[in-house]
Design a protein around this motif. Structure first.
Motif, PDB file in Angstrom:
ATOM      1  N   ILE A  36      11.161  -6.190  -1.674  1.00 55.36           N
ATOM      2  CA  ILE A  36      12.609  -6.100  -1.457  1.00 55.36           C
ATOM      3  C   ILE A  36      13.203  -4.901  -2.192  1.00 55.36           C
ATOM      4  N   SER A  37      12.370  -4.174  -2.924  1.00 56.30           N
ATOM      5  CA  SER A  37      12.799  -2.975  -3.637  1.00 56.30           C
ATOM      6  C   SER A  37      11.551  -2.167  -3.972  1.00 56.30           C
ATOM      7  N   THR A  39      20.316  -6.071   3.867  1.00 62.01           N
ATOM      8  CA  THR A  39      19.402  -5.013   4.300  1.00 62.01           C
ATOM      9  C   THR A  39      18.701  -5.371   5.604  1.00 62.01           C
ATOM     10  N   THR A  67      16.489 -11.838  -3.215  1.00 65.74           N
ATOM     11  CA  THR A  67      15.870 -11.941  -1.887  1.00 65.74           C
ATOM     12  C   THR A  67      16.905 -12.348  -0.846  1.00 65.74           C
ATOM     13  N   TYR A  90      12.713 -13.394   4.429  1.00 69.94           N
ATOM     14  CA  TYR A  90      12.956 -12.638   3.196  1.00 69.94           C
ATOM     15  C   TYR A  90      13.796 -13.414   2.183  1.00 69.94           C
ATOM     16  N   TYR A 137      18.922  -9.270  -0.157  1.00 70.37           N
ATOM     17  CA  TYR A 137      18.144  -8.341   0.662  1.00 70.37           C
ATOM     18  C   TYR A 137      18.136  -8.798   2.130  1.00 70.37           C
TER      19      TYR A 137
END
Length: 175
Positions: free
Chosen positions: A115-116, A86, A79, A102, A82
């Motif tokens: 997260i995916s 991201t 996390t 996040y 991410y």
């Protein structure tokens, strides 16, 4: 994509003890929303070194979620990755609150979304709801082994053991 997801979610699901007509039925029994299921499964997908460990990883996160007074934060490395790799580079206007939401080292509870894209094995691991007393896990990324612990002391001892393994077995240029 929707058809594939729906086909898998509406297929029969067995926890080992009980068979459900579909995964939505099990989700309802666990009092989970679809968003919660997919968000937790997405973290499990990124954390587990292999399918074999997914039930145990999911169990640790369920234990933490169910004991939020003791473990308000999930503390999952994926996390944080991410959030930094991201979310941060892809938001139009910088907003640390959104980035931190996040990162489960910074924010309590689940992140605001997945997260995916979790696979069915990760979803099933969350729905299996394995019972365990473990609240911690750590992976040796060189051996693909995951170790689970009930207490922080056990976890820290395993962490020290893994760190020593890395020192004793450095990655060479050929690897």
């Amino acid at each position: 994509i929707y058809y594939n997801f729906d086909t898998k979610m509406t297929g029969e699901f067995t926890t080992g003890k009980k068979t459900y007509a579909n995964r939505y039925e099990r989700m309802e029994e666990l009092e989970m929303t679809l968003d919660e299921l997919i968000t937790i499964a997405s973290i499990v997908q990124m954390e587990a070194a292999n399918v074999k460990d997914m039930n145990d990883v999911a169990a640790v996160f369920r234990n933490r979620i169910d004991n939020k007074d003791i473990f308000p934060k999930l503390q999952s490395d994926p996390t944080s990755n991410y959030a930094d790799k991201t979310v941060r580079p892809n938001i139009e206007y910088y907003n640390q609150t959104i980035i931190d939401a996040y990162d489960t080292y910074k924010s309590a509870g689940l992140p605001p979304g997945a997260i995916s894209n979790p696979g069915i094995d990760a979803i099933d691991a969350v729905l299996t709801n394995k019972k365990t007393d473990n609240f911690y896990f750590i992976a040796n990324i060189m051996t693909n082994e995951t170790f689970f612990s009930e207490t922080l002391e056990e976890h820290e001892a395993k962490q020290a053991e893994i760190e020593q393994y890395y020192i004793d077995n450095p990655i060479t240029e050929e690897e």
